[in-house]
Design a protein around this motif. Structure first.
Motif, PDB file in Angstrom:
ATOM      1  N   GLY A  62       0.823  -1.203   0.000  1.00  0.00           N
ATOM      2  CA  GLY A  62       0.000   0.000   0.000  1.00  0.00           C
ATOM      3  C   GLY A  62       0.853   1.248   0.000  1.00  0.00           C
ATOM      4  O   GLY A  62       2.083   1.188  -0.187  1.00  0.00           O
ATOM      5  N   GLU A  63       0.217   2.383   0.265  1.00  0.00           N
ATOM      6  CA  GLU A  63       0.922   3.644   0.126  1.00  0.00           C
ATOM      7  C   GLU A  63       0.320   4.720   1.026  1.00  0.00           C
ATOM      8  O   GLU A  63      -0.870   4.718   1.305  1.00  0.00           O
ATOM      9  CB  GLU A  63       0.796   4.099  -1.338  1.00  0.00           C
ATOM     10  CG  GLU A  63       1.774   5.182  -1.721  1.00  0.00           C
ATOM     11  CD  GLU A  63       1.584   5.643  -3.166  1.00  0.00           C
ATOM     12  OE1 GLU A  63       2.519   6.213  -3.713  1.00  0.00           O
ATOM     13  OE2 GLU A  63       0.488   5.466  -3.720  1.00  0.00           O
ATOM     14  N   ALA A  64       1.200   5.615   1.478  1.00  0.00           N
ATOM     15  CA  ALA A  64       0.732   6.830   2.147  1.00  0.00           C
ATOM     16  C   ALA A  64       1.133   7.997   1.258  1.00  0.00           C
ATOM     17  O   ALA A  64       2.248   8.010   0.732  1.00  0.00           O
ATOM     18  CB  ALA A  64       1.379   6.961   3.520  1.00  0.00           C
ATOM     19  N   ARG A  65       0.214   8.950   1.064  1.00  0.00           N
ATOM     20  CA  ARG A  65       0.515  10.109   0.218  1.00  0.00           C
ATOM     21  C   ARG A  65       0.236  11.405   0.948  1.00  0.00           C
ATOM     22  O   ARG A  65      -0.737  11.505   1.700  1.00  0.00           O
ATOM     23  CB  ARG A  65      -0.377  10.096  -1.030  1.00  0.00           C
ATOM     24  CG  ARG A  65       0.009   9.066  -2.039  1.00  0.00           C
ATOM     25  CD  ARG A  65      -0.862   9.266  -3.260  1.00  0.00           C
ATOM     26  NE  ARG A  65      -0.810   8.091  -4.107  1.00  0.00           N
ATOM     27  CZ  ARG A  65      -1.717   7.796  -5.019  1.00  0.00           C
ATOM     28  NH1 ARG A  65      -2.754   8.606  -5.184  1.00  0.00           N
ATOM     29  NH2 ARG A  65      -1.601   6.729  -5.764  1.00  0.00           N
ATOM     30  N   LEU A  66       1.098  12.379   0.703  1.00  0.00           N
ATOM     31  CA  LEU A  66       0.850  13.732   1.206  1.00  0.00           C
ATOM     32  C   LEU A  66       0.787  14.655   0.010  1.00  0.00           C
ATOM     33  O   LEU A  66       1.712  14.650  -0.819  1.00  0.00           O
ATOM     34  CB  LEU A  66       1.971  14.162   2.146  1.00  0.00           C
ATOM     35  CG  LEU A  66       2.081  13.393   3.467  1.00  0.00           C
ATOM     36  CD1 LEU A  66       3.279  13.884   4.261  1.00  0.00           C
ATOM     37  CD2 LEU A  66       0.807  13.537   4.283  1.00  0.00           C
ATOM     38  N   TRP A  67      -0.260  15.403  -0.098  1.00  0.00           N
ATOM     39  CA  TRP A  67      -0.489  16.318  -1.224  1.00  0.00           C
ATOM     40  C   TRP A  67      -0.230  15.599  -2.558  1.00  0.00           C
ATOM     41  O   TRP A  67       0.395  16.136  -3.467  1.00  0.00           O
ATOM     42  CB  TRP A  67       0.380  17.572  -1.102  1.00  0.00           C
ATOM     43  CG  TRP A  67       0.121  18.310   0.171  1.00  0.00           C
ATOM     44  CD1 TRP A  67      -0.952  19.106   0.454  1.00  0.00           C
ATOM     45  CD2 TRP A  67       0.924  18.317   1.352  1.00  0.00           C
ATOM     46  NE1 TRP A  67      -0.881  19.584   1.733  1.00  0.00           N
ATOM     47  CE2 TRP A  67       0.267  19.125   2.307  1.00  0.00           C
ATOM     48  CE3 TRP A  67       2.124  17.695   1.707  1.00  0.00           C
ATOM     49  CZ2 TRP A  67       0.776  19.342   3.590  1.00  0.00           C
ATOM     50  CZ3 TRP A  67       2.619  17.924   2.993  1.00  0.00           C
ATOM     51  CH2 TRP A  67       1.961  18.745   3.907  1.00  0.00           C
ATOM     52  N   VAL A  81       5.828  19.085   6.568  1.00  0.00           N
ATOM     53  CA  VAL A  81       5.327  18.273   7.682  1.00  0.00           C
ATOM     54  C   VAL A  81       6.208  18.485   8.907  1.00  0.00           C
ATOM     55  O   VAL A  81       7.429  18.513   8.797  1.00  0.00           O
ATOM     56  CB  VAL A  81       5.384  16.772   7.327  1.00  0.00           C
ATOM     57  CG1 VAL A  81       4.754  15.939   8.430  1.00  0.00           C
ATOM     58  CG2 VAL A  81       4.695  16.509   5.997  1.00  0.00           C
ATOM     59  N   ALA A  82       5.582  18.651  10.050  1.00  0.00           N
ATOM     60  CA  ALA A  82       6.352  18.671  11.298  1.00  0.00           C
ATOM     61  C   ALA A  82       5.796  17.586  12.194  1.00  0.00           C
ATOM     62  O   ALA A  82       4.578  17.465  12.338  1.00  0.00           O
ATOM     63  CB  ALA A  82       6.230  20.030  11.975  1.00  0.00           C
ATOM     64  N   ALA A 151       4.527  24.555   9.386  1.00  0.00           N
ATOM     65  CA  ALA A 151       4.162  23.357   8.628  1.00  0.00           C
ATOM     66  C   ALA A 151       2.680  23.361   8.290  1.00  0.00           C
ATOM     67  O   ALA A 151       1.865  23.967   8.988  1.00  0.00           O
ATOM     68  CB  ALA A 151       4.500  22.109   9.441  1.00  0.00           C
ATOM     69  N   ASP A 152       2.344  22.671   7.205  1.00  0.00           N
ATOM     70  CA  ASP A 152       0.947  22.534   6.810  1.00  0.00           C
ATOM     71  C   ASP A 152       0.310  21.287   7.399  1.00  0.00           C
ATOM     72  O   ASP A 152      -0.896  21.133   7.375  1.00  0.00           O
ATOM     73  CB  ASP A 152       0.832  22.478   5.279  1.00  0.00           C
ATOM     74  CG  ASP A 152       1.301  23.773   4.647  1.00  0.00           C
ATOM     75  OD1 ASP A 152       0.841  24.841   5.102  1.00  0.00           O
ATOM     76  OD2 ASP A 152       2.136  23.726   3.727  1.00  0.00           O
ATOM     77  N   LEU A 153       1.167  20.387   7.872  1.00  0.00           N
ATOM     78  CA  LEU A 153       0.657  19.164   8.507  1.00  0.00           C
ATOM     79  C   LEU A 153       1.466  18.871   9.757  1.00  0.00           C
ATOM     80  O   LEU A 153       2.697  18.845   9.729  1.00  0.00           O
ATOM     81  CB  LEU A 153       0.768  17.972   7.537  1.00  0.00           C
ATOM     82  CG  LEU A 153       0.421  16.588   8.118  1.00  0.00           C
ATOM     83  CD1 LEU A 153      -1.037  16.506   8.547  1.00  0.00           C
ATOM     84  CD2 LEU A 153       0.734  15.484   7.113  1.00  0.00           C
ATOM     85  N   ARG A 182      -4.953  29.077   9.343  1.00  0.00           N
ATOM     86  CA  ARG A 182      -4.037  28.789   8.242  1.00  0.00           C
ATOM     87  C   ARG A 182      -4.343  27.489   7.510  1.00  0.00           C
ATOM     88  O   ARG A 182      -3.619  27.090   6.610  1.00  0.00           O
ATOM     89  CB  ARG A 182      -2.592  28.730   8.765  1.00  0.00           C
ATOM     90  CG  ARG A 182      -1.987  30.102   9.119  1.00  0.00           C
ATOM     91  CD  ARG A 182      -0.501  29.947   9.478  1.00  0.00           C
ATOM     92  NE  ARG A 182       0.144  28.963   8.639  1.00  0.00           N
ATOM     93  CZ  ARG A 182       0.846  27.919   9.093  1.00  0.00           C
ATOM     94  NH1 ARG A 182       1.004  27.727  10.367  1.00  0.00           N
ATOM     95  NH2 ARG A 182       1.393  27.055   8.255  1.00  0.00           N
ATOM     96  N   GLY A 183      -5.389  26.807   7.938  1.00  0.00           N
ATOM     97  CA  GLY A 183      -5.740  25.552   7.289  1.00  0.00           C
ATOM     98  C   GLY A 183      -4.767  24.424   7.590  1.00  0.00           C
ATOM     99  O   GLY A 183      -4.646  23.477   6.815  1.00  0.00           O
TER     100      GLY A 183
END
Lengths: 309, 138
Positions: A62-67, A81-82, A151-153, A182-183
């Motif tokens: 499987g896979e993990a994806r960010l953006w 990512v932090a 960070a955004d995540l 900031r979302g």
């Protein structure tokens, strides 16, 4: 959620260690500005999931994806990512200032003003060395570095460990503020269910390495009830209106935690319904992690693979 | 600052995160109660979505949901780009819907009354008393 609006997505994410499967077929999505909480007993695979998302571990399948970019091998997007993960510890002689500096090298958005003020408010001098900090101060320092990184995540594994109640509240306030303003998306694993209930938008319950529940918390609050029914209640009617999450028998009634299949259906009365009340997340969590008595086998399977979106 | 003098209400709402009640409903109920008591008057502006979300430390979508619910119930008017205001002429519900809603509440009230050993006369007395209290506050 449209494909372009997804921050984190996992597809059948699986990881084993020496043949022992720790995480199996985990498929989740999180959008911007959402706080996702991972709940589950110890050793259920929460930390493994967090490491896979943070690009620190290779998936077995499987896979993990960010953006939209795969987390393994880590993509250039990883600077957004932090994370604060279990067992993270800088060398004991490192100064707080250096921990922040390191972070600011990775992220050009690092907010020094925020970092300094959050440290000062907690009597942490940026000149202090890591070994001189208390357990709570250490945790707070790592959290500050993450929060100030721009960070955004944020991926936080048991972030409240070692923090007192006031500091925990402050942390959750900051997470919410960053989400609303900031979302910023947060993925938080915690065993403190009351804390999760305070901050989560979405809740994931992991049982034996699998996703047992993934749902917006407000939707759960709308749809889940503990009901009291007569023992001879028609199960087929009940299960057509709701999923039975757990149930137990008393002398003459059946007490069940159920989730109506939609908000509209909650207006309907169940056959012979004696009473109903809303339940806390803690009760719901116990219901999901305890076996049920009147659940049909196929229902159980459906619950195990449930995904709200 | 704005030149027109519309009062923006400061809203003190205490949420219970652990009761199992959806947060948006708690916000709806708190605002409905304030309007019913006359603490917030017609034409007054409610806090912006952003402000209320920040104050209550909840997802701004939860506030949107609450305001939309109040808008649907005719208690507030959401004006694009201007804000959310307490409705001046509250849209009356059709009689059938009105009776249905009140009947549901009546059932709850009477069940509770029976359980605590009260009776219809006392319930009616209490309704009269409460109505007077609300009137004097308005």
């Amino acid at each position: 959620m449209t494909e372009s609006n997804i921050v984190m997505k996992t597809i059948d994410l699986t990881r084993d260690f020496g043949g022992k499967v720790v995480l199996e077929d985990v498929s989740l999505t999180v959008g911007p500005g959402e706080i996702l909480a991972l709940l589950g007993p110890n050793g259920v695979g929460k930390s493994t999931l967090m490491k896979l998302i943070s690009g620190l571990l290779m998936p077995s399948r499987g896979e993990a994806r960010l953006w939209g970019e795969s987390c393994w091998p880590p993509s250039p997007e990883m600077y957004r990512v932090a994370c604060v993960l279990d067992g993270m510890s800088p060398p004991s002689g490192t100064r707080v200032r250096e921990i922040m500096s390191l972070k600011s090298c990775v992220s050009h958005r690092f907010d020094w003003k925020l970092a300094t003020s959050l440290c000062e408010q907690h009597q942490i001098s940026t000149a202090s060395r890591w070994r001189a900090l208390s357990k709570g101060q250490k945790r707070w320092t790592l959290l500050v570095a993450a929060l100030a990184s721009g960070a955004d995540l944020l991926v936080l594994d048991e972030p409240a460990d070692g923090l007192d109640v006031a500091t925990r509240r402050e942390l959750y306030g900051l997470l919410r503020e960053q989400a609303n303003d900031r979302g910023v998306t947060s993925i938080v694993a915690s065993h403190i269910i009351a804390d999760v209930e305070r901050i989560a938008d979405d809740v994931v319950i992991l049982v034996d390495g699998r996703v047992r529940l993934h749902s917006p918390l407000e939707q759960l609050r709308d749809e889940v009830f503990e009901v009291e029914l007569p023992l001879e209640a028609d199960n087929s009617v009940v299960t057509s209106l709701a999923e039975v999450i757990s149930s137990r028998k008393t002398d003459d009634t059946l007490i069940a935690v159920i989730r109506f299949r939609s908000l509209q259906l909650t207006e309907q009365e169940l056959p012979g319904e004696i009473s109903r009340r809303r339940v806390s997340l803690e009760d719901l969590y116990l219901a999901y992690t305890q076996p049920s008595q009147i659940q049909a086998p196929e229902e159980r399977h459906e619950l195990a693979s449930e995904r709200s979106r | 600052m704005c030149c027109t003098t519309v009062n923006t209400v400061i809203m003190h709402i205490s949420l219970n995160h652990h009761s199992g009640d959806p947060l948006y409903r708690q916000v709806v109920e708190a605002i409905r109660l304030r309007i019913a008591k006359g603490e917030i008057e017609a034409g007054e502006q409610l806090p912006s979505i952003r402000d209320l979300a920040a104050q209550l430390q909840i997802n701004s979508r939860t506030v949107v949901k609450a305001y939309e619910e109040l808008d649907r119930a005719g208690l507030v008017v959401m004006q694009q780009g201007r804000g959310v205001f307490v409705a001046s002429n509250r849209a009356a519900l059709p009689a059938s819907e009105r009776r249905k809603r009140l009947r549901e509440l009546a059932v709850k009230l009477l069940v509770e009354a029976t359980q605590v050993g009260s009776n219809l006369d006392e319930v009616i007395d209490i309704i009269h008393e409460t109505a007077k209290e609300l009137e004097t506050k308005q």
